[in-house]
Design a protein around this motif. Sequence first.
Motif, PDB file in Angstrom:
ATOM      1  N   LEU A 265       0.810  -1.168   0.076  1.00 58.23           N
ATOM      2  CA  LEU A 265      -0.102   0.173  -0.074  1.00 58.23           C
ATOM      3  C   LEU A 265       0.871   1.294   0.063  1.00 58.23           C
ATOM      4  O   LEU A 265       1.885   1.362   0.679  1.00 58.23           O
ATOM      5  CB  LEU A 265      -0.942   0.005   1.092  1.00 58.23           C
ATOM      6  CG  LEU A 265      -1.762  -1.127   1.265  1.00 58.23           C
ATOM      7  CD1 LEU A 265      -2.654  -0.988   2.651  1.00 58.23           C
ATOM      8  CD2 LEU A 265      -2.871  -0.968   0.043  1.00 58.23           C
TER       9      LEU A 265
ATOM     10  N   ASP B  56     -10.440   3.537   5.683  1.00 55.66           N
ATOM     11  CA  ASP B  56     -11.176   3.631   4.283  1.00 55.66           C
ATOM     12  C   ASP B  56     -10.733   4.784   3.638  1.00 55.66           C
ATOM     13  O   ASP B  56     -10.812   4.856   2.402  1.00 55.66           O
ATOM     14  CB  ASP B  56     -12.640   3.535   4.678  1.00 55.66           C
ATOM     15  CG  ASP B  56     -13.162   4.794   5.460  1.00 55.66           C
ATOM     16  OD1 ASP B  56     -12.080   5.768   5.777  1.00 55.66           O
ATOM     17  OD2 ASP B  56     -14.441   5.182   5.386  1.00 55.66           O
TER      18      ASP B  56
ATOM     19  N   GLY C 218      -6.166   1.763  -1.692  1.00 51.33           N
ATOM     20  CA  GLY C 218      -6.231   0.533  -2.049  1.00 51.33           C
ATOM     21  C   GLY C 218      -6.705  -0.323  -0.770  1.00 51.33           C
ATOM     22  O   GLY C 218      -6.496  -1.572  -1.096  1.00 51.33           O
ATOM     23  N   TRP C 219      -7.078   0.235   0.103  1.00 48.95           N
ATOM     24  CA  TRP C 219      -7.357  -0.600   1.340  1.00 48.95           C
ATOM     25  C   TRP C 219      -8.665  -1.247   1.090  1.00 48.95           C
ATOM     26  O   TRP C 219      -9.617  -0.762   0.659  1.00 48.95           O
ATOM     27  CB  TRP C 219      -7.733   0.296   2.584  1.00 48.95           C
ATOM     28  CG  TRP C 219      -8.038  -0.237   3.742  1.00 48.95           C
ATOM     29  CD1 TRP C 219      -9.281  -0.374   4.294  1.00 48.95           C
ATOM     30  CD2 TRP C 219      -7.209  -0.864   4.716  1.00 48.95           C
ATOM     31  NE1 TRP C 219      -9.035  -1.146   5.563  1.00 48.95           N
ATOM     32  CE2 TRP C 219      -7.664  -1.285   5.688  1.00 48.95           C
ATOM     33  CE3 TRP C 219      -5.722  -1.035   4.495  1.00 48.95           C
ATOM     34  CZ2 TRP C 219      -7.207  -2.060   6.905  1.00 48.95           C
ATOM     35  CZ3 TRP C 219      -5.178  -1.702   5.751  1.00 48.95           C
ATOM     36  CH2 TRP C 219      -5.956  -2.317   6.610  1.00 48.95           C
ATOM     37  N   ASP C 220      -8.817  -2.358   1.736  1.00 51.47           N
ATOM     38  CA  ASP C 220     -10.143  -3.503   1.461  1.00 51.47           C
ATOM     39  C   ASP C 220     -10.086  -4.115   2.870  1.00 51.47           C
ATOM     40  O   ASP C 220      -9.364  -4.321   3.624  1.00 51.47           O
ATOM     41  CB  ASP C 220     -10.267  -4.188   0.032  1.00 51.47           C
ATOM     42  CG  ASP C 220      -9.223  -5.257   0.093  1.00 51.47           C
ATOM     43  OD1 ASP C 220      -8.519  -5.554   1.088  1.00 51.47           O
ATOM     44  OD2 ASP C 220      -8.857  -5.557  -1.043  1.00 51.47           O
ATOM     45  N   SER C 221     -11.447  -4.971   2.638  1.00 51.04           N
ATOM     46  CA  SER C 221     -11.700  -5.690   4.060  1.00 51.04           C
ATOM     47  C   SER C 221     -10.664  -6.733   4.065  1.00 51.04           C
ATOM     48  O   SER C 221     -10.394  -7.131   5.362  1.00 51.04           O
ATOM     49  CB  SER C 221     -13.033  -6.215   3.787  1.00 51.04           C
ATOM     50  OG  SER C 221     -13.091  -6.888   2.798  1.00 51.04           O
ATOM     51  N   VAL C 222     -10.227  -7.392   3.271  1.00 53.42           N
ATOM     52  CA  VAL C 222      -9.138  -8.435   3.539  1.00 53.42           C
ATOM     53  C   VAL C 222      -7.879  -7.697   4.025  1.00 53.42           C
ATOM     54  O   VAL C 222      -7.207  -8.536   4.975  1.00 53.42           O
ATOM     55  CB  VAL C 222      -8.748  -9.153   2.002  1.00 53.42           C
ATOM     56  CG1 VAL C 222      -7.496 -10.113   2.135  1.00 53.42           C
ATOM     57  CG2 VAL C 222      -9.949  -9.675   1.340  1.00 53.42           C
ATOM     58  N   HIS C 223      -7.571  -6.647   3.673  1.00 54.82           N
ATOM     59  CA  HIS C 223      -6.348  -5.907   4.335  1.00 54.82           C
ATOM     60  C   HIS C 223      -6.706  -5.941   6.061  1.00 54.82           C
ATOM     61  O   HIS C 223      -5.672  -6.117   6.866  1.00 54.82           O
ATOM     62  CB  HIS C 223      -6.108  -4.467   3.858  1.00 54.82           C
ATOM     63  CG  HIS C 223      -5.741  -4.638   2.472  1.00 54.82           C
ATOM     64  ND1 HIS C 223      -5.851  -3.772   1.556  1.00 54.82           N
ATOM     65  CD2 HIS C 223      -4.842  -5.578   1.832  1.00 54.82           C
ATOM     66  CE1 HIS C 223      -5.420  -4.057   0.264  1.00 54.82           C
ATOM     67  NE2 HIS C 223      -4.552  -5.047   0.546  1.00 54.82           N
TER      68      HIS C 223
END
Length: 83
Positions: A25, A37, A41-46
């Motif tokens: 990231l 948020d 590139g942040w998402d729930s998997v991270h």
Amino acid sequence: MTDTGPGAIARVDDLITLLRDELGLPVTPEHAHRRLDEIPGWDSVHLLWLLTVLEKSTGRRLSLPDLLDAPDLAGVHALAVGP
């Protein structure tokens, strides 16, 4: 590979380095006071990866809802290493 063992995230800058090196990231110390948020590139998997790494690094169990409520990366760090 960044160290994710005990004591690896003593400072918020260590957490930022971990996010940059392990997840790729584009985060810098200027992101310390941004919400998760708002991280490019942040998402729930991270988030799940971060929870696992923080627990491994600190040796403490962390609450996912508390992690979600953290106001920013500095807050995530404080939650992980705080009292």
